[in-house]
Design a protein around this motif. Structure first.
Motif, PDB file in Angstrom:
ATOM      1  N   LEU A 109       0.844  -1.184  -0.085  1.00 39.14           N
ATOM      2  CA  LEU A 109       0.016   0.019   0.038  1.00 39.14           C
ATOM      3  C   LEU A 109       0.904   1.300  -0.095  1.00 39.14           C
ATOM      4  O   LEU A 109       0.456   2.195   0.309  1.00 39.14           O
ATOM      5  CB  LEU A 109      -0.999   0.049   1.039  1.00 39.14           C
ATOM      6  CG  LEU A 109      -1.943  -1.144   1.331  1.00 39.14           C
ATOM      7  CD1 LEU A 109      -2.682  -1.074   2.584  1.00 39.14           C
ATOM      8  CD2 LEU A 109      -2.913  -1.335   0.160  1.00 39.14           C
ATOM      9  N   ARG A 110       2.095   1.189  -0.234  1.00 31.35           N
ATOM     10  CA  ARG A 110       2.927   2.168  -0.444  1.00 31.35           C
ATOM     11  C   ARG A 110       2.533   3.323  -1.511  1.00 31.35           C
ATOM     12  O   ARG A 110       1.990   2.785  -2.713  1.00 31.35           O
ATOM     13  CB  ARG A 110       4.354   1.878  -0.227  1.00 31.35           C
ATOM     14  CG  ARG A 110       4.667   1.132  -1.524  1.00 31.35           C
ATOM     15  CD  ARG A 110       6.403   0.685  -1.289  1.00 31.35           C
ATOM     16  NE  ARG A 110       7.285   1.536  -1.161  1.00 31.35           N
ATOM     17  CZ  ARG A 110       8.642   1.312  -0.687  1.00 31.35           C
ATOM     18  NH1 ARG A 110       8.981   0.097  -0.574  1.00 31.35           N
ATOM     19  NH2 ARG A 110       9.249   2.397  -0.533  1.00 31.35           N
ATOM     20  N   PRO A 111       3.030   4.318  -1.760  1.00 32.89           N
ATOM     21  CA  PRO A 111       2.924   5.291  -3.013  1.00 32.89           C
ATOM     22  C   PRO A 111       3.377   4.600  -4.143  1.00 32.89           C
ATOM     23  O   PRO A 111       4.625   4.160  -4.072  1.00 32.89           O
ATOM     24  CB  PRO A 111       3.598   6.736  -2.522  1.00 32.89           C
ATOM     25  CG  PRO A 111       3.500   6.512  -0.684  1.00 32.89           C
ATOM     26  CD  PRO A 111       3.916   5.082  -0.806  1.00 32.89           C
ATOM     27  N   ASP A 112       2.842   5.130  -5.216  1.00 34.96           N
ATOM     28  CA  ASP A 112       3.184   4.897  -6.596  1.00 34.96           C
ATOM     29  C   ASP A 112       2.707   6.065  -7.480  1.00 34.96           C
ATOM     30  O   ASP A 112       1.888   6.701  -7.173  1.00 34.96           O
ATOM     31  CB  ASP A 112       2.808   3.507  -7.148  1.00 34.96           C
ATOM     32  CG  ASP A 112       1.472   3.475  -6.980  1.00 34.96           C
ATOM     33  OD1 ASP A 112       0.530   3.925  -8.077  1.00 34.96           O
ATOM     34  OD2 ASP A 112       0.962   2.370  -6.550  1.00 34.96           O
ATOM     35  N   SER A 113       3.300   6.218  -8.638  1.00 34.74           N
ATOM     36  CA  SER A 113       2.960   7.232  -9.669  1.00 34.74           C
ATOM     37  C   SER A 113       1.528   7.466 -10.014  1.00 34.74           C
ATOM     38  O   SER A 113       0.752   8.377  -9.887  1.00 34.74           O
ATOM     39  CB  SER A 113       3.781   7.022 -10.815  1.00 34.74           C
ATOM     40  OG  SER A 113       3.607   5.864 -11.426  1.00 34.74           O
TER      41      SER A 113
END
Length: 216
Positions: free
Chosen positions: A112-116
């Motif tokens: 669930l970490r950030p991505d573009s």
């Protein structure tokens, strides 16, 4: 109770540092930390870790409450099962919430970490709703429906696995609370039949109500 108090203090400190925005929009649900004018502005990855740790502290809290319900039921049974909370066995009980919290943190970090794509999906809404520059935030959360290069929508299995992992970790203490809460209430109702005084029954009811209040 000392253990629960320490967890609550840690939770409060992290909540003060992160000051999260809980945001649900369309196919996304995220917890956002505003990094503007903070010491973490140039270290967004640390912000992601702090948000994940805050989620882990929630797990710590709910698991410790569930263990309190187990302890209360054993105390009401008066069959000597409190021995399971003494000596080295107590260490095992203490480790359960810690391991569950570690599971939450790892789950957030991997799935669930950030991505573009997630960042772009949240950009306009975060600005409109909270006046946040999404490039100066850290967050964890899922974007469940995504768009491929051909404009077709598809269900993101990575985000779904992350959400299902959190749900499973949350379901365990929730079921424990409901089960042992119900069993404890039944034991309290039978106290008078077991020769206990009305004062003892009222005391146990007060302790039970205090435990239930912790859940909320």
């Amino acid at each position: 109770m000392i253990y629960f108090s320490l967890i609550s203090m840690l939770y409060a400190v992290l909540d003060f540092i992160v000051q999260p925005y809980m945001h649900s929009y369309g196919a996304a649900y995220v917890m956002i930390m505003d990094l503007r004018n903070s010491v973490f502005e140039d270290y967004p990855i640390i912000g992601v870790l702090l948000v994940a740790l805050l989620c882990g502290c929630y797990s710590l809290t709910i698991y410790s409450i569930a263990i309190n319900f187990v302890y209360r039921f054993f105390a009401l049974q008066r069959e000597g099962r409190l021995r399971y909370f003494s000596g080295k066995k107590l260490v095992c009980w203490i480790l359960i919430p810690i391991l569950a919290a570690a599971g939450w943190v790892i789950n957030n970090w991997i799935f669930l970490r950030p991505d573009s794509e997630k960042t772009e999906y949240l950009r306009s809404r975060a600005k409109e709703k909270y006046d946040l520059d999404i490039d100066k935030t850290s967050y964890t959360g899922g974007l469940y429906w995504r768009t491929d290069p051909y404009g077709n929508q598809y269900l993101s299995m990575k985000d779904m696995i992350g959400a299902l992992g959190l749900n499973q970790l949350f379901a365990i203490p929730l079921v424990t609370i409901i089960y042992f809460g119900k069993k404890s209430y039944g034991k309290i109702k039978e106290l008078l039949k077991q020769g206990e005084s009305e004062y003892s029954k009222q005391l146990q009811i007060q302790l039970y109500k205090a435990l239930v209040a912790q859940v909320f």
